[in-house]
Design a protein around this motif. Structure first.
Motif, PDB file in Angstrom:
ATOM      1  N   HIS A 100     -16.664  33.975  50.979  1.00 51.36           N
ATOM      2  CA  HIS A 100     -15.837  35.166  51.139  1.00 51.36           C
ATOM      3  C   HIS A 100     -15.312  35.671  49.801  1.00 51.36           C
ATOM      4  O   HIS A 100     -15.145  34.900  48.858  1.00 51.36           O
ATOM      5  N   ASN A 101     -15.069  36.947  49.745  1.00 51.32           N
ATOM      6  CA  ASN A 101     -14.544  37.613  48.567  1.00 51.32           C
ATOM      7  C   ASN A 101     -13.255  38.344  48.938  1.00 51.32           C
ATOM      8  O   ASN A 101     -13.142  38.881  50.036  1.00 51.32           O
ATOM      9  N   THR A 102     -12.294  38.355  48.018  1.00 52.24           N
ATOM     10  CA  THR A 102     -11.075  39.139  48.172  1.00 52.24           C
ATOM     11  C   THR A 102     -11.195  40.362  47.278  1.00 52.24           C
ATOM     12  O   THR A 102     -11.452  40.238  46.075  1.00 52.24           O
ATOM     13  N   GLU A 103     -11.017  41.532  47.881  1.00 49.82           N
ATOM     14  CA  GLU A 103     -11.173  42.807  47.189  1.00 49.82           C
ATOM     15  C   GLU A 103      -9.830  43.528  47.152  1.00 49.82           C
ATOM     16  O   GLU A 103      -9.221  43.754  48.198  1.00 49.82           O
ATOM     17  N   ARG A 104      -9.365  43.875  45.955  1.00 49.69           N
ATOM     18  CA  ARG A 104      -8.102  44.617  45.779  1.00 49.69           C
ATOM     19  C   ARG A 104      -8.439  46.090  45.593  1.00 49.69           C
ATOM     20  O   ARG A 104      -9.337  46.438  44.824  1.00 49.69           O
ATOM     21  N   VAL A 105      -7.707  46.977  46.280  1.00 44.09           N
ATOM     22  CA  VAL A 105      -8.032  48.404  46.286  1.00 44.09           C
ATOM     23  C   VAL A 105      -7.112  49.190  45.352  1.00 44.09           C
ATOM     24  O   VAL A 105      -5.891  49.032  45.383  1.00 44.09           O
ATOM     25  N   PHE A 106      -7.744  50.054  44.549  1.00 43.08           N
ATOM     26  CA  PHE A 106      -7.051  50.941  43.617  1.00 43.08           C
ATOM     27  C   PHE A 106      -7.524  52.367  43.836  1.00 43.08           C
ATOM     28  O   PHE A 106      -8.608  52.596  44.365  1.00 43.08           O
ATOM     29  N   GLY A 107      -6.722  53.299  43.385  1.00 42.84           N
ATOM     30  CA  GLY A 107      -7.107  54.701  43.346  1.00 42.84           C
ATOM     31  C   GLY A 107      -6.953  55.211  41.928  1.00 42.84           C
ATOM     32  O   GLY A 107      -6.105  54.718  41.177  1.00 42.84           O
ATOM     33  N   LEU A 108      -7.780  56.163  41.566  1.00 42.79           N
ATOM     34  CA  LEU A 108      -7.682  56.794  40.248  1.00 42.79           C
ATOM     35  C   LEU A 108      -7.895  58.288  40.422  1.00 42.79           C
ATOM     36  O   LEU A 108      -8.990  58.729  40.768  1.00 42.79           O
ATOM     37  N   GLN A 109      -6.819  59.045  40.208  1.00 37.96           N
ATOM     38  CA  GLN A 109      -6.946  60.504  40.264  1.00 37.96           C
ATOM     39  C   GLN A 109      -7.323  61.004  38.882  1.00 37.96           C
ATOM     40  O   GLN A 109      -6.668  60.651  37.893  1.00 37.96           O
ATOM     41  N   VAL A 110      -8.381  61.819  38.824  1.00 40.64           N
ATOM     42  CA  VAL A 110      -8.869  62.371  37.562  1.00 40.64           C
ATOM     43  C   VAL A 110      -8.919  63.887  37.662  1.00 40.64           C
ATOM     44  O   VAL A 110      -9.040  64.438  38.761  1.00 40.64           O
ATOM     45  N   PRO A 111      -8.830  64.581  36.539  1.00 39.60           N
ATOM     46  CA  PRO A 111      -8.916  66.044  36.579  1.00 39.60           C
ATOM     47  C   PRO A 111     -10.297  66.514  37.043  1.00 39.60           C
ATOM     48  O   PRO A 111     -11.308  65.841  36.801  1.00 39.60           O
ATOM     49  N   LEU A 112     -10.323  67.659  37.683  1.00 36.75           N
ATOM     50  CA  LEU A 112     -11.578  68.292  38.063  1.00 36.75           C
ATOM     51  C   LEU A 112     -12.435  68.463  36.810  1.00 36.75           C
ATOM     52  O   LEU A 112     -11.931  68.831  35.749  1.00 36.75           O
ATOM     53  N   GLY A 113     -13.704  68.146  36.893  1.00 37.76           N
ATOM     54  CA  GLY A 113     -14.608  68.291  35.755  1.00 37.76           C
ATOM     55  C   GLY A 113     -14.652  67.083  34.835  1.00 37.76           C
ATOM     56  O   GLY A 113     -15.285  67.133  33.782  1.00 37.76           O
ATOM     57  N   THR A 114     -13.999  65.990  35.205  1.00 31.33           N
ATOM     58  CA  THR A 114     -14.043  64.774  34.383  1.00 31.33           C
ATOM     59  C   THR A 114     -15.497  64.320  34.257  1.00 31.33           C
ATOM     60  O   THR A 114     -16.177  64.146  35.271  1.00 31.33           O
ATOM     61  N   PRO A 115     -15.987  64.152  33.018  1.00 28.68           N
ATOM     62  CA  PRO A 115     -17.381  63.731  32.854  1.00 28.68           C
ATOM     63  C   PRO A 115     -17.604  62.291  33.309  1.00 28.68           C
ATOM     64  O   PRO A 115     -16.718  61.446  33.188  1.00 28.68           O
ATOM     65  N   VAL A 116     -18.786  62.030  33.833  1.00 30.58           N
ATOM     66  CA  VAL A 116     -19.184  60.705  34.303  1.00 30.58           C
ATOM     67  C   VAL A 116     -20.431  60.284  33.533  1.00 30.58           C
ATOM     68  O   VAL A 116     -21.400  61.035  33.453  1.00 30.58           O
ATOM     69  N   THR A 117     -20.384  59.087  32.959  1.00 34.45           N
ATOM     70  CA  THR A 117     -21.534  58.513  32.272  1.00 34.45           C
ATOM     71  C   THR A 117     -21.860  57.194  32.953  1.00 34.45           C
ATOM     72  O   THR A 117     -21.111  56.223  32.825  1.00 34.45           O
ATOM     73  N   LEU A 118     -22.966  57.172  33.690  1.00 37.55           N
ATOM     74  CA  LEU A 118     -23.329  55.986  34.455  1.00 37.55           C
ATOM     75  C   LEU A 118     -23.892  54.877  33.586  1.00 37.55           C
ATOM     76  O   LEU A 118     -24.537  55.137  32.578  1.00 37.55           O
ATOM     77  N   SER A 119     -23.673  53.650  34.027  1.00 30.48           N
ATOM     78  CA  SER A 119     -24.349  52.488  33.464  1.00 30.48           C
ATOM     79  C   SER A 119     -25.673  52.374  34.218  1.00 30.48           C
ATOM     80  O   SER A 119     -25.679  52.020  35.399  1.00 30.48           O
ATOM     81  N   PRO A 120     -26.826  52.656  33.570  1.00 35.29           N
ATOM     82  CA  PRO A 120     -28.093  52.714  34.299  1.00 35.29           C
ATOM     83  C   PRO A 120     -28.533  51.395  34.933  1.00 35.29           C
ATOM     84  O   PRO A 120     -29.286  51.398  35.892  1.00 35.29           O
ATOM     85  N   ARG A 121     -28.043  50.282  34.431  1.00 44.91           N
ATOM     86  CA  ARG A 121     -28.424  49.019  35.067  1.00 44.91           C
ATOM     87  C   ARG A 121     -27.655  48.799  36.369  1.00 44.91           C
ATOM     88  O   ARG A 121     -28.050  47.996  37.198  1.00 44.91           O
ATOM     89  N   GLU A 122     -26.566  49.564  36.569  1.00 51.69           N
ATOM     90  CA  GLU A 122     -25.763  49.417  37.785  1.00 51.69           C
ATOM     91  C   GLU A 122     -25.929  50.555  38.782  1.00 51.69           C
ATOM     92  O   GLU A 122     -25.875  50.329  39.982  1.00 51.69           O
TER      93      GLU A 122
END
Length: 159
Positions: A100-122
């Motif tokens: 079993h795993n315990t998962e803690r939940v968070f939220g992150l509000q970001v401005p509209l248009g925040t750029p996203v750069t993916l990690s391609p291995r993930e």
């Protein structure tokens, strides 16, 4: 040298805009269309939940909410924990006997248009979706439930 076992303590970070559009990422390590929010395990048992959350957001999206960054104050611990059975196809990543795993939940509000750069291995793709669509698309039930909490308006708003 064998890779160390994962610690069965992880974070789930729901990233969203003020308009409640939610960022979803498509996993690279599955054959399915597996969409999710940012997730990841602690690097050590003594690593603080918030440090894990900020590190995983940075590694997976390039969005910086680590201590001292402009978005650091927007990372909110929702004080929710989910305990779930580890999926059999990922069990090899954990020490023998860990189920079993315990998962803690968070939220992150970001401005509209925040750029996203993916990690391609993930991850292979990302998209911003309204709450209902994002929750429906998630593979994980706990991820969908966390996203649905955004519909309950002001409890996560900053004053």
């Amino acid at each position: 040298m064998p890779k160390p076992y994962k610690i069965p303590q992880s974070v789930l970070v729901v990233i969203y805009t003020p308009a409640r559009d939610v960022l979803l990422l498509r996993r690279a390590d599955t054959q399915e269309d597996f969409w999710q929010s940012v997730t990841g395990s602690k690097d050590g048992t003594d690593e603080a939940w918030a440090v894990t959350a900020a590190r995983e957001v940075w590694e997976e999206t390039g969005i910086d909410c680590r201590q001292g960054a402009a978005l650091a104050a927007q990372l909110q611990d929702w004080h929710l924990e989910n305990v779930y059975a580890i999926y059999p196809h990922w069990a090899h990543r954990y020490a023998p006997g860990v189920t079993h795993n315990t998962e803690r939940v968070f939220g992150l509000q970001v401005p509209l248009g925040t750029p996203v750069t993916l990690s391609p291995r993930e991850h292979t793709a990302y998209q911003w979706l309204p709450v209902r669509e994002a929750a429906t698309l998630c593979f994980s039930g706990s991820n969908a439930q966390a996203i649905e909490r955004l519909e309950n308006a002001g409890i996560f708003e900053r004053n």
